[in-house]
Design a protein around this motif. Sequence first.
Motif, PDB file in Angstrom:
ATOM      1  N   THR A 176      39.769  48.029  40.487  1.00 30.54           N
ATOM      2  CA  THR A 176      40.193  46.963  39.568  1.00 30.54           C
ATOM      3  C   THR A 176      40.048  45.587  40.190  1.00 30.54           C
ATOM      4  O   THR A 176      40.166  44.568  39.495  1.00 30.54           O
ATOM      5  CB  THR A 176      41.669  47.118  39.154  1.00 30.54           C
ATOM      6  OG1 THR A 176      42.495  47.041  40.336  1.00 30.54           O
ATOM      7  CG2 THR A 176      41.918  48.429  38.442  1.00 30.54           C
ATOM      8  N   GLU A 177      39.808  45.575  41.503  1.00 31.25           N
ATOM      9  CA  GLU A 177      39.700  44.295  42.227  1.00 31.25           C
ATOM     10  C   GLU A 177      40.939  43.438  42.062  1.00 31.25           C
ATOM     11  O   GLU A 177      40.878  42.211  42.002  1.00 31.25           O
ATOM     12  CB  GLU A 177      38.453  43.522  41.756  1.00 31.25           C
ATOM     13  CG  GLU A 177      37.176  44.252  42.092  1.00 31.25           C
ATOM     14  CD  GLU A 177      35.967  43.516  41.555  1.00 31.25           C
ATOM     15  OE1 GLU A 177      35.155  43.071  42.380  1.00 31.25           O
ATOM     16  OE2 GLU A 177      35.846  43.379  40.333  1.00 31.25           O
ATOM     17  N   GLY A 178      42.070  44.098  41.933  1.00 36.60           N
ATOM     18  CA  GLY A 178      43.334  43.355  41.850  1.00 36.60           C
ATOM     19  C   GLY A 178      43.547  42.632  40.529  1.00 36.60           C
ATOM     20  O   GLY A 178      44.418  41.772  40.407  1.00 36.60           O
ATOM     21  N   TRP A 179      42.755  43.024  39.524  1.00 37.35           N
ATOM     22  CA  TRP A 179      42.867  42.365  38.224  1.00 37.35           C
ATOM     23  C   TRP A 179      44.090  42.932  37.519  1.00 37.35           C
ATOM     24  O   TRP A 179      44.136  44.122  37.190  1.00 37.35           O
ATOM     25  CB  TRP A 179      41.599  42.659  37.434  1.00 37.35           C
ATOM     26  CG  TRP A 179      41.444  41.890  36.168  1.00 37.35           C
ATOM     27  CD1 TRP A 179      42.140  40.806  35.755  1.00 37.35           C
ATOM     28  CD2 TRP A 179      40.487  42.166  35.145  1.00 37.35           C
ATOM     29  NE1 TRP A 179      41.678  40.376  34.546  1.00 37.35           N
ATOM     30  CE2 TRP A 179      40.663  41.194  34.139  1.00 37.35           C
ATOM     31  CE3 TRP A 179      39.487  43.121  34.980  1.00 37.35           C
ATOM     32  CZ2 TRP A 179      39.882  41.149  32.988  1.00 37.35           C
ATOM     33  CZ3 TRP A 179      38.720  43.078  33.833  1.00 37.35           C
ATOM     34  CH2 TRP A 179      38.916  42.104  32.837  1.00 37.35           C
ATOM     35  N   ALA A 180      45.056  42.099  37.237  1.00 37.61           N
ATOM     36  CA  ALA A 180      46.352  42.554  36.734  1.00 37.61           C
ATOM     37  C   ALA A 180      46.241  43.423  35.488  1.00 37.61           C
ATOM     38  O   ALA A 180      46.857  44.487  35.410  1.00 37.61           O
ATOM     39  CB  ALA A 180      47.254  41.347  36.461  1.00 37.61           C
ATOM     40  N   VAL A 181      45.490  42.983  34.544  1.00 41.83           N
ATOM     41  CA  VAL A 181      45.421  43.750  33.295  1.00 41.83           C
ATOM     42  C   VAL A 181      44.752  45.101  33.526  1.00 41.83           C
ATOM     43  O   VAL A 181      45.112  46.097  32.895  1.00 41.83           O
ATOM     44  CB  VAL A 181      44.724  42.926  32.178  1.00 41.83           C
ATOM     45  CG1 VAL A 181      43.242  42.794  32.441  1.00 41.83           C
ATOM     46  CG2 VAL A 181      44.989  43.530  30.832  1.00 41.83           C
ATOM     47  N   GLY A 182      43.800  45.115  34.452  1.00 42.17           N
ATOM     48  CA  GLY A 182      43.161  46.384  34.790  1.00 42.17           C
ATOM     49  C   GLY A 182      44.169  47.354  35.395  1.00 42.17           C
ATOM     50  O   GLY A 182      44.224  48.530  35.044  1.00 42.17           O
ATOM     51  N   LEU A 183      44.980  46.812  36.274  1.00 40.45           N
ATOM     52  CA  LEU A 183      46.006  47.648  36.901  1.00 40.45           C
ATOM     53  C   LEU A 183      47.001  48.159  35.873  1.00 40.45           C
ATOM     54  O   LEU A 183      47.424  49.310  35.918  1.00 40.45           O
ATOM     55  CB  LEU A 183      46.737  46.860  37.984  1.00 40.45           C
ATOM     56  CG  LEU A 183      45.986  46.743  39.305  1.00 40.45           C
ATOM     57  CD1 LEU A 183      46.677  45.741  40.217  1.00 40.45           C
ATOM     58  CD2 LEU A 183      45.894  48.116  39.976  1.00 40.45           C
ATOM     59  N   GLN A 184      47.380  47.280  34.967  1.00 43.04           N
ATOM     60  CA  GLN A 184      48.338  47.689  33.936  1.00 43.04           C
ATOM     61  C   GLN A 184      47.770  48.820  33.099  1.00 43.04           C
ATOM     62  O   GLN A 184      48.446  49.816  32.826  1.00 43.04           O
ATOM     63  CB  GLN A 184      48.657  46.506  33.017  1.00 43.04           C
ATOM     64  CG  GLN A 184      49.688  45.568  33.560  1.00 43.04           C
ATOM     65  CD  GLN A 184      49.886  44.395  32.608  1.00 43.04           C
ATOM     66  OE1 GLN A 184      48.973  43.607  32.383  1.00 43.04           O
ATOM     67  NE2 GLN A 184      51.076  44.288  32.068  1.00 43.04           N
ATOM     68  N   LEU A 185      46.517  48.660  32.682  1.00 42.63           N
ATOM     69  CA  LEU A 185      45.887  49.703  31.869  1.00 42.63           C
ATOM     70  C   LEU A 185      45.746  51.001  32.654  1.00 42.63           C
ATOM     71  O   LEU A 185      46.011  52.080  32.131  1.00 42.63           O
ATOM     72  CB  LEU A 185      44.503  49.242  31.389  1.00 42.63           C
ATOM     73  CG  LEU A 185      44.496  48.363  30.157  1.00 42.63           C
ATOM     74  CD1 LEU A 185      43.117  47.771  29.942  1.00 42.63           C
ATOM     75  CD2 LEU A 185      44.917  49.172  28.937  1.00 42.63           C
ATOM     76  N   ALA A 186      45.348  50.853  33.924  1.00 43.80           N
ATOM     77  CA  ALA A 186      45.198  52.054  34.758  1.00 43.80           C
ATOM     78  C   ALA A 186      46.535  52.779  34.859  1.00 43.80           C
ATOM     79  O   ALA A 186      46.615  54.010  34.732  1.00 43.80           O
ATOM     80  CB  ALA A 186      44.680  51.662  36.132  1.00 43.80           C
ATOM     81  N   ALA A 187      47.588  52.007  35.060  1.00 40.21           N
ATOM     82  CA  ALA A 187      48.913  52.608  35.199  1.00 40.21           C
ATOM     83  C   ALA A 187      49.311  53.318  33.922  1.00 40.21           C
ATOM     84  O   ALA A 187      49.848  54.429  33.946  1.00 40.21           O
ATOM     85  CB  ALA A 187      49.932  51.536  35.570  1.00 40.21           C
TER      86      ALA A 187
END
Lengths: 930, 83
Positions: A224-235
Motif C-alpha cells: 500500500t506504500e503507507g497510503w491510508a485509504v489503502g490500509l483501511q480497505l486492506a484492513a
Amino acid sequence: METPVLQTKLYIPQPRPELVPRPNLIERLNDGLHRKLTLISAPAGFGKTTLVSNWIYETANRSSANRVAWVSLDEADNDPTRFLTYLIAALQTAQPDMGKTLFTVLQSPQPPPIEHLLTDLINQLAALPGRVILALDDYHLIDNRAVHLALTFLLGHLPPRLHLIILTRSDPPLPLARFRGRGELSELREPDLRFTLDETKAFLNQVMGLDLTPKAVATLERRTEGWAVGLQLAALALQGRADKADFIAAFAGDHRYIIDYLTDEVFEQQPRVVQTFLLQTSILERLSSALCDAVLEIEDWKLKISSEGGQSPLANIQSPSQKMLEYLAQNNLFITPLDDRRQWYRYHHLFADLLRYRLKQTYPAQVPELHRHAAAWYAAHDSIEEALHHTLATDDFNRAADLIEPITSPMIGRGEAKTVQDWIEALPETLLKERPRLCITLAWVFNLNNSGAAIEPLLQDAERALDTGRYDEATVAELRGHAAALRGYTALQQNNPPQALQHMAEAMAWLPEEDMYLRSIVSFTQGVTFKRGGIWESAAETLKQAEAYGRASGNLSIAIGSCIHLIEMLITQGKLQQAAKSCQEAIELYLPFQQENPLPNLGFVYTKLGEILYEWNDLEAAGENLEQGLALGSRIIAAWSWERDGLVYLSRLRQALGELEAAQTLVEQALNVNEHMQDLFDKIDMTFEQARLRLAQQNLAPAMRWARQYQSVSEGRHEHADMMLARVLLAHGDVDQSQKILKSVGNAAESAGRMNRQIEALVLQALAYQAASDSPQALAALAQALSLAEPEGYVRTFVDEGPPMAALLTKLLSQPDHLEDKRSLFSANYVNQLLAAFPDFEPLTHKSKIQNPRLVLSEAEGAKIIEPLNEREMEVLHLLAAGLKTPEIAAELVLAPSTIKWYLRNIYSKLGVHRRSEALAQAKTLDLLK
Amino acid sequence: MRLNHTSSIPSDQPRHYRITIQGHLHPRWSEWFENLTITQQPDGTTTLSGLVVDRAALYGLIIKLRDLGLTLLALQSQSADRG
C-alpha cells in the motif's frame, strides 16, 4: 435576504474514537502555528482531513487562546461571493460578532472589490485577542482566478494572529515559493503523510484488531506504500476473512490498482442489502436518513428484504436508512458524520467516486431515477440548489429551468451572479431561447460583469419568445421593462446618455408598479444621467421618485444615494440653506435604520453637510461632520467621489487652520482614493488639488508645472481643474489668460444655473481685474458675487482667497458710489462678517460705536454705506419686539411662516446677529424701534 | 524518413496521447477515462491511449488520475497515424 449558509460546511469533522497516534505530525502542525500558512498537499486518501481535525480536537482547541474556523469547500465556492460568505461565516463561529457589515455589503448586486472587503475583514481579525486558525478543506476544487487572488491577498496581509491551513490534493496556484523562501510556510506532503511501519502496525493490529505477524504488516505496508485509504480497505477486507495470510500473499503478488482490488473485496463481502444501499446512495453529496429513504423509495426496499428470506443478520433490519448509516459508520465503511447530531453524513470522496462508477457500469438505468428522487426530496425541502444539481444530472433541462427561474433574482441581489451564470449556461441554447425570463436574467448578469456585447442578442431572443403570445400580459410587461432597462444601461456604457434616457423612460412605462426594486434602480439611473447633463428639473423629479421607490422596496442604498445626488444638485445651484436642510432631514430619516443594517452611503450625507458647514465657516461643526462621514462610509465600500471629496474638504479645513502638513496628507489620501475609482465620469484628475495646496504654500513652481501640463492636453478637462488653472495663472501674473478662462466658466455657470461655480468665478474675476489695476470692474464683479452669495451665507469662497480678497473687500466698503447697479444688493454687515473671518483681520468697526442706525461706519475712513432694513423687515422687527412668535407674526401680517423666517434671516444678517434676543438688543442699541 | 507531424497540429485540436501509470488498471475503467483504450503491461504498468479532444480534456484526465491516487509515470503525444 441572506444567502443560506450550510452549517455542515462549517462543521469541524470529529475525530474517530480510535485513531493511530501520529505524534510527529502533530508536532509539525503545532510548530507550523508560528508561521503564516500550513499547507497539507497530497492526493486523496492520505488522511489529511483526519489528521488536521484530530489535531484540532486534541491540541488546538484545547488551548482557550486558540479559536478554530473550518470550511469544507465544494465546486460552488468558485463563486467569489459565496467563497467569502463561507469564509466570514466560518470566522463567525470562532468570533460571533465579526463581519456583520461585510455580509450586507458583500451580498449586493455589485459588491465592492474583494480587496476592500478583505481589508476590512483583516482589520477586524487583527483586533481580536488570541489566535484564530482558519482551515480550508478540499481547496483543489477551487479553480476560479478571483478566489485565488483573494486568498493571495489575504495571505499577503495576514494579521499576526491568524493562521491559515489549506488542505488540498494539488498545490494551489498561490505564491508558495515566496512563502517558503521567507520561512512563512509549513508543509506536510505525501511522503510525510505515508504511514510508517510502526504506524501501520498500530493501525492494523491495535485499531483494527487484526493481530497480524510483523511480516504480514511489512508486506501490507509495502504494497500500500503507507497510503491510508489503502490500509483501511486492506484492513476491512481482512476483517471479513479467515484466510488472512492467503489473502495477503495474493494481494502482494498482484499488480492491480489496489483501490480497485480492495474495494471489490470489501464490497463483495457486504450483504446484498448493504451493497444496494451503498450503490444507490453514492449519487448523493451528503446523506441523511430521510433523504436516503426517498432516494431508495424505502417502501420497495422493505419489500426486497423480506423477499430475501433473512439469510444475513442484516435481513432483520426493517427500519429505514438511519440504522444503515449507523452500521456503516460503526464499521468504518468510509462514511463520516457532518454534524454532532448524527443527522448528516458523507462518503469519503474516493469511495464515493468508485461506488458511483460501479453503479453506472452495473445499473445504468437506475441512475437518472435515483437523481430524480433526490431532486424531488430536495425540492420538497426547499433546497433548490441541491435539487438543481440532481436535476441537471438527469439532463432534464426543462425541469432544471423551472427550478432556476424563481430563485435567480434574489441570488443576483445577493451578489451570486456567477453561480446564476453557470447554471443558465449549463442549459442548452435552444431551451434558453424559449425562456425569456432566463434570457433576461442572463442579460442582467452580463450587465453586472460588463460583458455588454452579449446582452443585445439575449434581449432579442427574449423578445422573440414574448412575441409568440404564449405569455400573459403581466409577464410581457415586466420582461419588456427589464429589456428596456438593460438597453438603457448598455447605452450608458457606450456613452450615449440621450439614448439611455429614452430606454429608461420606456422601461418605467413598461414595468409594473409593484416592481419597486427595479423601478428604484432605473429612476435612480435616470436621475443621475439627467444630473450629469445639467437637466436639473428632470433630475430632481426622477431622483425623488427613486428615493420613494427605494424606501418602499427596502433598497435604502438607492434611497440614500438619491438624497445625496439631490443635495449635490442643490449645492451646485448655490442653494446651501436648502441643501443643509435636506442633509439634516436625510440623517434624521435614515439614521435609525443604521442599527439593523449598516448603511454604507449614509456617511456621505454627513460629508455633504460638512462641505456646507465649511463654506459657512463653521469649522468645528464642519470637521465633525466630515470626520463622521469618513468614519461611516469609507473603507469597505467602493471608493466613491464623495469619499474623495470628503478628504478634499478636510484638507481645505486643515489648510484654513494653517495645518499645512495635515492638509498635504489628506490630499494624498484623496489622490489615492481617486486612483481606485471605477466610475470614470466622476474620476477627474485630482492633481489640481495638489496644485492648490502648493499655491497656498506659496510654492508656485510645482503649481506652474501642473498648469503647463494641464494646458498641453485637450482631454481630461474639467471645470474644477480649469478654475485651478485660472488661479495658478493669476498667481503667476498671466492675468489675461486667467480672465479668459474665468469669463468662459462664469458665463457657462450662469446660464446653466450653477450658482456655486458662478460665485467662485466672479470672486476670481474680481481679483484678476484688481491685478490688472481695473478697480471699477473688480469691485463690480465682487459686488455681484456678494449679492448672490449673501442669502446663502457663503464665507470661505471669499476667505480662502487670502489677503488680496481682504484688501478688495475693504476697498469695497469705502467706495459706495460704484454700487449703482441694482444687481448688487448686499449688506455691509455681510462684508464685515467676511472680513472678520480672515486670519489676520483687525476689525474696522465696533458695534457699540455705531451712532446712526442706518449707517455702518468705517472709523478709519469715515465713509458710509446705506443698507437699511426695508419696510417689511421693520414691521417684523416691531412685532418681534412686541414679543410675538413666528406663527403669530405670520398670522398678523397674513404671510406664511417660512416667509417670516426669511425676513428674520435677513434682519439678523443686516444687524450682524444670530438670534432673536441679539436682534432685539441690537435694534435697541441702534435705536431702530421708534 | 517519416516526419513527425504531431507538432503541426494546432493546440486546440484532438491529439493521440499515451499515458503510462503505475499498477494494473482494469479495462472497465475505460469509460471513466473518456473511452481511452486501457492495456495492462507485463511490467506492472498500464497504458491508457487514444484521442484526447483538447487541452482542457487532457488536464481533466490528469486530475482524474490524481483523484484516484494513481501514479503518473509518463505522458506522450503520438502522431496521428499511430493507433
